[in-house]
Design an enzyme around this catalytic site. Structure first.
Site, short mmCIF file in Angstrom:
data_model
loop_
_atom_site.label_atom_id
_atom_site.label_comp_id
_atom_site.label_asym_id
_atom_site.label_seq_id
_atom_site.Cartn_x
_atom_site.Cartn_y
_atom_site.Cartn_z
N ARG A 10 -2.61 39.95 -7.46
CA ARG A 10 -3.78 39.19 -7.01
C ARG A 10 -4.45 38.48 -8.16
O ARG A 10 -4.60 39.04 -9.25
CB ARG A 10 -4.80 40.13 -6.36
CG ARG A 10 -6.02 39.38 -5.81
CD ARG A 10 -7.15 40.33 -5.49
NE ARG A 10 -7.69 40.98 -6.67
CZ ARG A 10 -8.53 40.42 -7.54
NH1 ARG A 10 -8.94 39.19 -7.37
NH2 ARG A 10 -8.96 41.10 -8.58
N CYS A 11 -4.84 37.24 -7.93
CA CYS A 11 -5.69 36.47 -8.84
C CYS A 11 -6.93 36.09 -8.05
O CYS A 11 -6.88 35.95 -6.84
CB CYS A 11 -5.00 35.21 -9.32
SG CYS A 11 -3.65 35.51 -10.46
N SER A 12 -8.02 35.89 -8.76
CA SER A 12 -9.28 35.59 -8.08
C SER A 12 -9.38 34.16 -7.57
O SER A 12 -10.07 33.89 -6.60
CB SER A 12 -10.46 35.86 -9.00
OG SER A 12 -10.53 37.24 -9.26
N SER A 13 -8.72 33.23 -8.24
CA SER A 13 -8.90 31.84 -7.82
C SER A 13 -7.61 31.05 -7.97
O SER A 13 -6.67 31.48 -8.63
CB SER A 13 -10.01 31.18 -8.65
OG SER A 13 -9.59 31.06 -10.00
N GLN A 16 -6.33 30.40 -11.51
CA GLN A 16 -5.73 31.48 -12.28
C GLN A 16 -4.24 31.60 -11.95
O GLN A 16 -3.79 31.21 -10.89
CB GLN A 16 -6.45 32.80 -12.00
CG GLN A 16 -7.86 32.81 -12.54
CD GLN A 16 -8.58 34.10 -12.23
OE1 GLN A 16 -8.28 34.78 -11.27
NE2 GLN A 16 -9.55 34.43 -13.07
#
Length: 188
Positions: A10-13, A16
């Protein structure tokens, strides 16, 4: 029968990149990846929910670190409890922890609390910095995004149902919220 090796990335945005997480997990013979770009502020994430549903007894879920899975202690512990009830092992590479051991469970709780504290402090410092910048007249907020040059042509096709919203956003290279902000301005 041995279970599957599953990875959650998972990345936040959108900006990223998840390459570091893929790199960290490359030596673990992963059978199935669940990848998403979403905030971990809660557990309402499509790929996380799919992974939790997909995992079966004997499976092992690998994550780069616990902050990829959850940002709050409660959410992380809830996820671990779901996995434990299903007989699924969770391994975090960064923290080098196995959630199935008693030491792992203790460390998991402590690390989750630290991540949550860290996140709260970051948001607090950010808010303080913005307040000071506003007071000094230096904070202007986010830069205004201008309509693309082809806005009128694409918007006309969208309005006449020749394009879906998604197609129009792709042609205009706009994110959803920006596109609909412009659409609402046209309607108003």
């Amino acid at each position: 029968m041995t279970g599957k090796n599953i990875a959650y990335i998972r990345c936040s945005s959108i900006e990223q990149n998840e390459a570091r997480q893929f790199e960290a997990l490359k030596n673990y013979n992963i059978d199935k990846y669940f990848t998403e770009k979403a905030s971990a502020k809660d557990t309402n994430r499509p790929q996380l929910q799919l992974m939790l549903d997909y995992a079966r007894e004997g499976d092992v879920i690998y994550i780069k670190d616990f902050s990829r899975l959850a940002r709050s202690t409660k959410d992380l512990l809830d996820i671990v409890e779901i996995l434990n009830k299903k007989g699924v092992k969770l391994i975090s590479l960064k923290e080098n922890l196995d959630s199935n051991t008693s030491t792992g469970k203790l460390m998991l709780t402590m690390i989750a609390a630290i991540y949550e504290f860290e996140r709260s402090n970051l948001l607090e410092r950010q808010a303080e910095g913005i307040a000071i910048a506003k007071r000094l007249g230096k904070f202007k907020g986010r830069k205004e995004i201008k309509k693309p040059d082809n806005w009128n042509e694409v918007y006309s096709r969208y309005k006449n149902r020749q394009l879906t919203g998604k197609q129009a956003m792709n042609e205009l290279k706009l994110k959803t919220n920006t596109f609909y902000k412009f659409v609402n301005a046209e309607i108003a």
